[in-house]
Design a protein around this motif. Structure first.
Motif, PDB file in Angstrom:
ATOM      1  N   ASP A  29      78.450  31.709 -94.406  1.00  0.00           N
ATOM      2  CA  ASP A  29      77.696  30.474 -94.599  1.00  0.00           C
ATOM      3  C   ASP A  29      77.126  30.367 -96.004  1.00  0.00           C
ATOM      4  O   ASP A  29      76.500  29.364 -96.347  1.00  0.00           O
ATOM      5  N   SER A  76      63.511  25.980-105.876  1.00  0.00           N
ATOM      6  CA  SER A  76      63.519  25.439-104.528  1.00  0.00           C
ATOM      7  C   SER A  76      64.910  24.899-104.196  1.00  0.00           C
ATOM      8  O   SER A  76      65.602  24.350-105.045  1.00  0.00           O
ATOM      9  N   GLY A  77      65.320  25.150-102.962  1.00  0.00           N
ATOM     10  CA  GLY A  77      66.615  24.673-102.492  1.00  0.00           C
ATOM     11  C   GLY A  77      67.799  25.530-102.896  1.00  0.00           C
ATOM     12  O   GLY A  77      68.938  25.118-102.719  1.00  0.00           O
ATOM     13  N   THR A  78      67.553  26.730-103.411  1.00  0.00           N
ATOM     14  CA  THR A  78      68.680  27.560-103.845  1.00  0.00           C
ATOM     15  C   THR A  78      69.230  28.438-102.723  1.00  0.00           C
ATOM     16  O   THR A  78      70.220  29.141-102.911  1.00  0.00           O
ATOM     17  N   GLY A  79      68.556  28.427-101.571  1.00  0.00           N
ATOM     18  CA  GLY A  79      69.097  29.162-100.430  1.00  0.00           C
ATOM     19  C   GLY A  79      68.362  30.452-100.102  1.00  0.00           C
ATOM     20  O   GLY A  79      68.943  31.352 -99.501  1.00  0.00           O
ATOM     21  N   LYS A  80      67.083  30.522-100.441  1.00  0.00           N
ATOM     22  CA  LYS A  80      66.331  31.756-100.218  1.00  0.00           C
ATOM     23  C   LYS A  80      66.233  32.096 -98.721  1.00  0.00           C
ATOM     24  O   LYS A  80      66.481  33.224 -98.318  1.00  0.00           O
ATOM     25  N   ASP A  85      57.299  33.469 -96.736  1.00  0.00           N
ATOM     26  CA  ASP A  85      57.786  32.444 -97.653  1.00  0.00           C
ATOM     27  C   ASP A  85      56.643  31.997 -98.564  1.00  0.00           C
ATOM     28  O   ASP A  85      55.495  31.963 -98.138  1.00  0.00           O
ATOM     29  N   ASN A 143      59.438  30.618-105.236  1.00  0.00           N
ATOM     30  CA  ASN A 143      60.128  29.872-106.291  1.00  0.00           C
ATOM     31  C   ASN A 143      59.362  29.969-107.607  1.00  0.00           C
ATOM     32  O   ASN A 143      59.680  29.300-108.577  1.00  0.00           O
ATOM     33  N   ARG A 178      75.712  27.335-111.919  1.00  0.00           N
ATOM     34  CA  ARG A 178      76.949  27.772-111.240  1.00  0.00           C
ATOM     35  C   ARG A 178      77.677  26.536-110.716  1.00  0.00           C
ATOM     36  O   ARG A 178      77.886  26.383-109.516  1.00  0.00           O
ATOM     37  N   LEU A 210      80.953  23.811-102.290  1.00  0.00           N
ATOM     38  CA  LEU A 210      79.749  23.499-101.508  1.00  0.00           C
ATOM     39  C   LEU A 210      79.880  22.136-100.845  1.00  0.00           C
ATOM     40  O   LEU A 210      79.499  21.952 -99.687  1.00  0.00           O
ATOM     41  N   TYR A 256      82.099  22.467 -97.874  1.00  0.00           N
ATOM     42  CA  TYR A 256      81.413  23.169 -96.790  1.00  0.00           C
ATOM     43  C   TYR A 256      80.369  22.264 -96.129  1.00  0.00           C
ATOM     44  O   TYR A 256      80.326  22.140 -94.903  1.00  0.00           O
ATOM     45  N   LYS A 270      80.113  20.475 -92.252  1.00  0.00           N
ATOM     46  CA  LYS A 270      78.934  20.632 -91.386  1.00  0.00           C
ATOM     47  C   LYS A 270      78.408  19.249 -90.969  1.00  0.00           C
ATOM     48  O   LYS A 270      78.118  18.997 -89.801  1.00  0.00           O
ATOM     49  N   ILE A 304      70.728  23.128-103.937  1.00  0.00           N
ATOM     50  CA  ILE A 304      71.674  22.860-102.847  1.00  0.00           C
ATOM     51  C   ILE A 304      71.048  21.964-101.777  1.00  0.00           C
ATOM     52  O   ILE A 304      71.713  21.130-101.192  1.00  0.00           O
ATOM     53  N   ARG A 305      69.731  22.109-101.598  1.00  0.00           N
ATOM     54  CA  ARG A 305      69.081  21.230-100.637  1.00  0.00           C
ATOM     55  C   ARG A 305      69.233  19.765-101.065  1.00  0.00           C
ATOM     56  O   ARG A 305      69.482  18.883-100.256  1.00  0.00           O
ATOM     57  N   GLU A 330      72.757  18.653-100.382  1.00  0.00           N
ATOM     58  CA  GLU A 330      72.926  18.449 -98.953  1.00  0.00           C
ATOM     59  C   GLU A 330      72.300  17.121 -98.517  1.00  0.00           C
ATOM     60  O   GLU A 330      72.920  16.332 -97.807  1.00  0.00           O
TER      61      GLU A 330
HETATM   62  N1  ATP Z   1      75.061  29.238-101.048  1.00  0.00           N
HETATM   63  C1  ATP Z   1      74.906  28.324-100.090  1.00  0.00           C
HETATM   64  N2  ATP Z   1      75.969  27.944 -99.359  1.00  0.00           N
HETATM   65  C2  ATP Z   1      75.821  27.015 -98.400  1.00  0.00           C
HETATM   66  N3  ATP Z   1      74.682  26.394 -98.090  1.00  0.00           N
HETATM   67  C3  ATP Z   1      73.589  26.740 -98.767  1.00  0.00           C
HETATM   68  C4  ATP Z   1      73.643  27.721 -99.803  1.00  0.00           C
HETATM   69  N4  ATP Z   1      72.424  27.860-100.320  1.00  0.00           N
HETATM   70  C5  ATP Z   1      71.635  26.997 -99.650  1.00  0.00           C
HETATM   71  N5  ATP Z   1      72.320  26.330 -98.709  1.00  0.00           N
HETATM   72  C6  ATP Z   1      71.775  25.299 -97.810  1.00  0.00           C
HETATM   73  O1  ATP Z   1      70.856  24.524 -98.566  1.00  0.00           O
HETATM   74  C7  ATP Z   1      69.682  24.249 -97.808  1.00  0.00           C
HETATM   75  C8  ATP Z   1      68.472  24.829 -98.501  1.00  0.00           C
HETATM   76  O2  ATP Z   1      68.494  26.241 -98.408  1.00  0.00           O
HETATM   77  P1  ATP Z   1      67.175  27.111 -98.112  1.00  0.00           P
HETATM   78  O3  ATP Z   1      66.276  26.401 -97.179  1.00  0.00           O
HETATM   79  O4  ATP Z   1      67.617  28.463 -97.751  1.00  0.00           O
HETATM   80  O5  ATP Z   1      66.565  27.082 -99.579  1.00  0.00           O
HETATM   81  P2  ATP Z   1      65.184  27.644-100.124  1.00  0.00           P
HETATM   82  O6  ATP Z   1      65.494  28.361-101.382  1.00  0.00           O
HETATM   83  O7  ATP Z   1      64.483  28.390 -99.038  1.00  0.00           O
HETATM   84  O8  ATP Z   1      64.441  26.306-100.479  1.00  0.00           O
HETATM   85  P3  ATP Z   1      62.855  26.011-100.642  1.00  0.00           P
HETATM   86  O9  ATP Z   1      62.391  26.736-101.840  1.00  0.00           O
HETATM   87  O10 ATP Z   1      62.841  24.530-100.821  1.00  0.00           O
HETATM   88  O11 ATP Z   1      62.216  26.480 -99.374  1.00  0.00           O
HETATM   89  C9  ATP Z   1      69.919  24.837 -96.434  1.00  0.00           C
HETATM   90  O12 ATP Z   1      70.398  23.839 -95.585  1.00  0.00           O
HETATM   91  C10 ATP Z   1      70.950  25.905 -96.677  1.00  0.00           C
HETATM   92  O13 ATP Z   1      71.717  26.152 -95.545  1.00  0.00           O
END
Ligand code: ATP
Ligand code: MG
Length: 370
Positions: A50, A81-85, A149, A191, A224, A231, A234, A238, A267-268, A271
């Motif tokens: 994923d 923020s939104g990078t997928g942490k 978090d 972040n 990147r 992305l 993918y 979804k 990425i958020r 999306e």
């Molecule tokens: N590398 C990735 N591949 C696919 N989907 C991703 C990827 N990185 C993030 N996402 C998707 O992007 C959205 C945001 O990711 P996530 O909530 O993990 O980010 P975060 O860094 O926790 O953001 P925040 O700082 O805003 O809390 C989610 O829906 C997640 O599934």
């Protein structure tokens, strides 16, 4: 809306829109529960597959995920923020202890005193309103994960308490004497630049080192860009499943725009844009018209990246600014766009305090942030 409705929908009802609104409402309920700690998610469905990522930086991250999944070490996940942490944290958790709870605690969403009892629990009668013993997240997580978090927002007082927990792997419930053992794995995310916060005295250095046993630094999407097309594929698959759509991709013109956009929400943001576009899209390919937020006049694509050059745009095309004009505009930009004080700005600009004062006077800039 004032009375607490989540959203409203215009008639005639568009089923996709309705579907999306319901999903959003459920999600925000879920978030509330998450904050209350009621939601202990089975996070089985988060797999390495994923995480979309090519390129060296992401490859290194995949390697790290593999290594930390074999152990229960503390992991610090940093990234804009939104990078997928959270996604990364869930995947690691899932690889290590998928049958156990994954409990996320947002350190910025809860006031200090509450956060303490949320984490450590409390004994009956430990404060007014504590009518029964309540278990904290560290206990509820059992052999799973406590995901802290926005750790940067934790108060200094709680930072000290968390440090003790990490050192001793034991704690007491609020108002209690019994020592409770911590079995859960701890992961933290932020972040903010935690190292910088340590330097500035805003975050305990000893806690930082305890959390930073293994660090994962997620690169922003703009560094990147090769990941943008995979992305999109993918995320679209979804979204298609969720919304019962058959969108096959974005147009060449749109892809070009995406490739040059700055993605401040990473990425958020991608999306969210895709979801909204899919809801209203008429065709199977998303075109420029399906992304009004990124339209020509409202917010030009790549605005963030171009902001700096925008400041230096001469009044008339073809002309150039003088160095003084550039200097003045640059100083004004820093003052306006950051909350740095005079000393910090001098450091950024690499000039002395008297030089900076002279420049302020020269350009008639009144600025008093000491
Ligand atoms: N590398 C990735 N591949 C696919 N989907 C991703 C990827 N990185 C993030 N996402 C998707 O992007 C959205 C945001 O990711 P996530 O909530 O993990 O980010 P975060 O860094 O926790 O953001 P925040 O700082 O805003 O809390 C989610 O829906 C997640 O599934
Ligand atoms: Mg998050």
């Amino acid at each position: 809306m004032k009375a607490g409705a989540f959203d409203y929908i215009h008639k005639p009802v568009n089923v996709d829109e309705l579907d999306l609104a319901i999903k959003k409402a459920l999600k925000s309920l879920e978030m509330e529960k998450k904050i209350d700690g009621l939601l202990i998610e089975p996070s089985r469905n988060f797999r390495v597959g994923d995480i979309i990522g090519t390129g060296n930086e992401m490859r290194e991250i995949f390697k790290t995920i593999g290594t930390v999944s074999k152990s229960r070490t503390t992991v610090l996940i940093q990234g804009e923020s939104g990078t997928g942490k959270e996604l990364i944290a869930k995947v690691i958790h899932n690889n290590t202890s998928s049958d156990e709870p994954f409990i996320a605690v947002n350190c910025s969403a809860i006031v200090e005193t509450l956060l303490e009892s949320e984490l450590f629990g409390h004994e009956k009668g430990s404060f007014t309103g504590a009518v029964a013993r309540k278990l904290g997240k560290f206990e509820l997580a059992r052999f799973g994960t406590v995901f802290l978090d926005e750790i940067s927002e934790m108060s200094v007082n709680l930072q000290a308490k968390l440090l003790r927990v990490l050192q001793e792997m034991e704690f007491e419930r609020v108002g209690g004497k019994d020592r409770v053992k911590v079995n859960a794995r701890i992961m933290a995310a932020t972040n903010k630049d935690l190292k910088l916060m340590v330097k500035e005295g805003k975050f305990r250095d000893d806690l930082y080192y305890r959390l930073n046993i293994v660090a994962i630094n997620l690169p922003p999407l703009r560094s990147r860009r090769q990941d943008i097309p995979p992305l999109i594929d993918y995320l679209l698959s979804k979204i298609n499943l969720d919304l019962h759509k058959k969108i096959i991709g974005v147009s060449g013109e749109m892809m070009e725009k995406f490739m040059s956009y700055a993605w401040p929400g990473n990425i958020r943001e991608l999306e969210n844009l895709l979801v909204r576009a899919c809801v209203v899209a008429k065709g199977q390919v998303l075109g420029v018209g399906d992304f009004p937020e990124l339209g020509k006049d409202s917010q030009p694509i790549g605005a963030q990246a171009d902001q700096t050059t925008e400041v230096f745009k001469p009044e008339e095309p073809g002309k150039f600014l003088t160095l003084d004009q550039v200097e003045e505009r640059y100083i004004r930009k820093i003052i306006k766009e950051t909350d740095k004080n005079k000393g910090e700005i001098c450091e950024t600009l690499g000039i002395s305090r008297p030089t900076f004062e002279r420049k302020l006077e020269k350009y008639g800039i009144s600025f008093e942030r000491e």
